[in-house]
Design a protein around this motif. Sequence first.
Motif, mmCIF file in Angstrom:
data_model
loop_
_atom_site.group_PDB
_atom_site.id
_atom_site.type_symbol
_atom_site.label_atom_id
_atom_site.label_comp_id
_atom_site.label_asym_id
_atom_site.label_seq_id
_atom_site.Cartn_x
_atom_site.Cartn_y
_atom_site.Cartn_z
ATOM 1 N N VAL A 1 32.318 32.954 -25.505
ATOM 2 C CA VAL A 1 32.136 32.936 -24.047
ATOM 3 C C VAL A 1 30.716 33.386 -23.700
ATOM 4 N N LEU A 2 30.224 34.436 -24.352
ATOM 5 C CA LEU A 2 28.838 34.865 -24.134
ATOM 6 C C LEU A 2 27.853 33.786 -24.576
ATOM 7 N N TYR A 3 28.161 33.131 -25.695
ATOM 8 C CA TYR A 3 27.321 32.032 -26.169
ATOM 9 C C TYR A 3 27.239 30.930 -25.111
ATOM 10 N N LEU A 4 28.370 30.594 -24.512
ATOM 11 C CA LEU A 4 28.381 29.564 -23.478
ATOM 12 C C LEU A 4 27.493 29.956 -22.300
ATOM 13 N N ILE A 5 27.584 31.205 -21.886
ATOM 14 C CA ILE A 5 26.776 31.677 -20.756
ATOM 15 C C ILE A 5 25.291 31.599 -21.091
ATOM 16 N N PHE A 6 24.907 32.105 -22.267
ATOM 17 C CA PHE A 6 23.495 32.110 -22.649
ATOM 18 C C PHE A 6 22.968 30.700 -22.900
ATOM 19 N N ALA A 7 23.783 29.843 -23.507
ATOM 20 C CA ALA A 7 23.359 28.465 -23.761
ATOM 21 C C ALA A 7 23.212 27.696 -22.452
ATOM 22 N N PHE A 8 24.131 27.923 -21.521
ATOM 23 C CA PHE A 8 24.025 27.253 -20.217
ATOM 24 C C PHE A 8 22.787 27.733 -19.470
ATOM 25 N N ASP A 9 22.509 29.020 -19.540
ATOM 26 C CA ASP A 9 21.322 29.578 -18.896
ATOM 27 C C ASP A 9 20.058 28.958 -19.483
ATOM 28 N N LEU A 10 19.989 28.877 -20.802
ATOM 29 C CA LEU A 10 18.831 28.270 -21.460
ATOM 30 C C LEU A 10 18.698 26.800 -21.075
ATOM 31 N N GLY A 11 19.808 26.066 -21.146
ATOM 32 C CA GLY A 11 19.768 24.648 -20.804
ATOM 33 C C GLY A 11 19.356 24.406 -19.372
ATOM 34 N N ASN A 12 19.802 25.258 -18.486
ATOM 35 C CA ASN A 12 19.450 25.146 -17.078
ATOM 36 C C ASN A 12 17.959 25.396 -16.874
ATOM 37 N N LYS A 13 17.435 26.444 -17.486
ATOM 38 C CA LYS A 13 16.025 26.792 -17.314
ATOM 39 C C LYS A 13 15.104 25.826 -18.048
ATOM 40 N N ALA A 14 15.576 25.238 -19.143
ATOM 41 C CA ALA A 14 14.773 24.259 -19.887
ATOM 42 C C ALA A 14 14.947 22.850 -19.324
ATOM 43 N N LYS A 15 15.797 22.708 -18.317
ATOM 44 C CA LYS A 15 16.068 21.413 -17.674
ATOM 45 C C LYS A 15 16.517 20.350 -18.676
ATOM 46 N N MET A 16 17.506 20.736 -19.493
ATOM 47 C CA MET A 16 18.077 19.804 -20.472
ATOM 48 C C MET A 16 18.937 18.766 -19.763
ATOM 49 N N PRO A 17 18.962 17.558 -20.299
ATOM 50 C CA PRO A 17 19.909 16.561 -19.777
ATOM 51 C C PRO A 17 21.348 17.027 -20.027
ATOM 52 N N VAL A 18 22.266 16.547 -19.236
ATOM 53 C CA VAL A 18 23.659 16.991 -19.311
ATOM 54 C C VAL A 18 24.259 16.716 -20.688
ATOM 55 N N GLY A 19 23.997 15.573 -21.272
ATOM 56 C CA GLY A 19 24.542 15.236 -22.588
ATOM 57 C C GLY A 19 24.085 16.208 -23.663
ATOM 58 N N ARG A 20 22.811 16.528 -23.657
ATOM 59 C CA ARG A 20 22.281 17.476 -24.642
ATOM 60 C C ARG A 20 22.859 18.868 -24.406
ATOM 61 N N LEU A 21 22.978 19.266 -23.149
ATOM 62 C CA LEU A 21 23.545 20.577 -22.828
ATOM 63 C C LEU A 21 24.992 20.668 -23.298
ATOM 64 N N LEU A 22 25.769 19.616 -23.123
ATOM 65 C CA LEU A 22 27.155 19.623 -23.606
ATOM 66 C C LEU A 22 27.209 19.753 -25.124
ATOM 67 N N TRP A 23 26.308 19.075 -25.828
ATOM 68 C CA TRP A 23 26.280 19.182 -27.286
ATOM 69 C C TRP A 23 25.937 20.608 -27.706
ATOM 70 N N VAL A 24 24.999 21.241 -27.010
ATOM 71 C CA VAL A 24 24.633 22.627 -27.313
ATOM 72 C C VAL A 24 25.829 23.545 -27.060
ATOM 73 N N LEU A 25 26.544 23.330 -25.972
ATOM 74 C CA LEU A 25 27.697 24.166 -25.642
ATOM 75 C C LEU A 25 28.824 23.990 -26.662
ATOM 76 N N LEU A 26 29.044 22.785 -27.131
ATOM 77 C CA LEU A 26 30.120 22.524 -28.089
ATOM 78 C C LEU A 26 29.763 22.880 -29.525
ATOM 79 N N ALA A 27 28.496 23.144 -29.784
ATOM 80 C CA ALA A 27 28.070 23.457 -31.158
ATOM 81 C C ALA A 27 28.732 24.715 -31.688
ATOM 82 N N GLY A 28 29.172 25.602 -30.818
ATOM 83 C CA GLY A 28 29.829 26.823 -31.260
ATOM 84 C C GLY A 28 31.267 26.625 -31.692
ATOM 85 N N THR A 29 31.758 25.386 -31.608
ATOM 86 C CA THR A 29 33.133 25.112 -32.011
ATOM 87 C C THR A 29 33.221 24.353 -33.334
ATOM 88 N N VAL A 30 32.096 23.918 -33.866
ATOM 89 C CA VAL A 30 32.064 23.172 -35.122
ATOM 90 C C VAL A 30 31.386 24.060 -36.173
#
Length: 113
Positions: free
Chosen positions: A54-83
């Motif tokens: 859950v903390l990973y999701l918060i920090f990854a979303f914060d990074l993706g938001n500030k780095a202006k990542m596309p939604v697809g890339r941000l979703l891949w970053v968020l899901l990386a903690g499950t594989v």
Amino acid sequence: MKKSVLTRYRVMAYVTAVLLILLTVGVIGKRLLQLDGFDGFVTVVGIAHGWLYVLYLIFAFDLGNKAKMPVGRLLWVLLAGTVPTAAFFVERRVSREVEPLLQKDADPSPAAA
């Protein structure tokens, strides 16, 4: 963007990835190999991974938001903690993409004359 945003993400990516690998090993030992003593291990590591993910999701979303990542890339970053092991590779790639943004923000822009 501050460097601390990337640092928080990197730490949580590694912690989440290591816990997920430990959880996978524990589940294999408990379910497939039917070894005694893995019940408590799987429970503790599973709970730790769940809360820290859950903390990973918060920090990854914060990074993706500030780095202006596309939604697809941000979703891949968020899901990386499950594989298992995916977070290691995704973290390295994200770090390479975000570090130039950090340097660009750190360089003072020349004053217009």
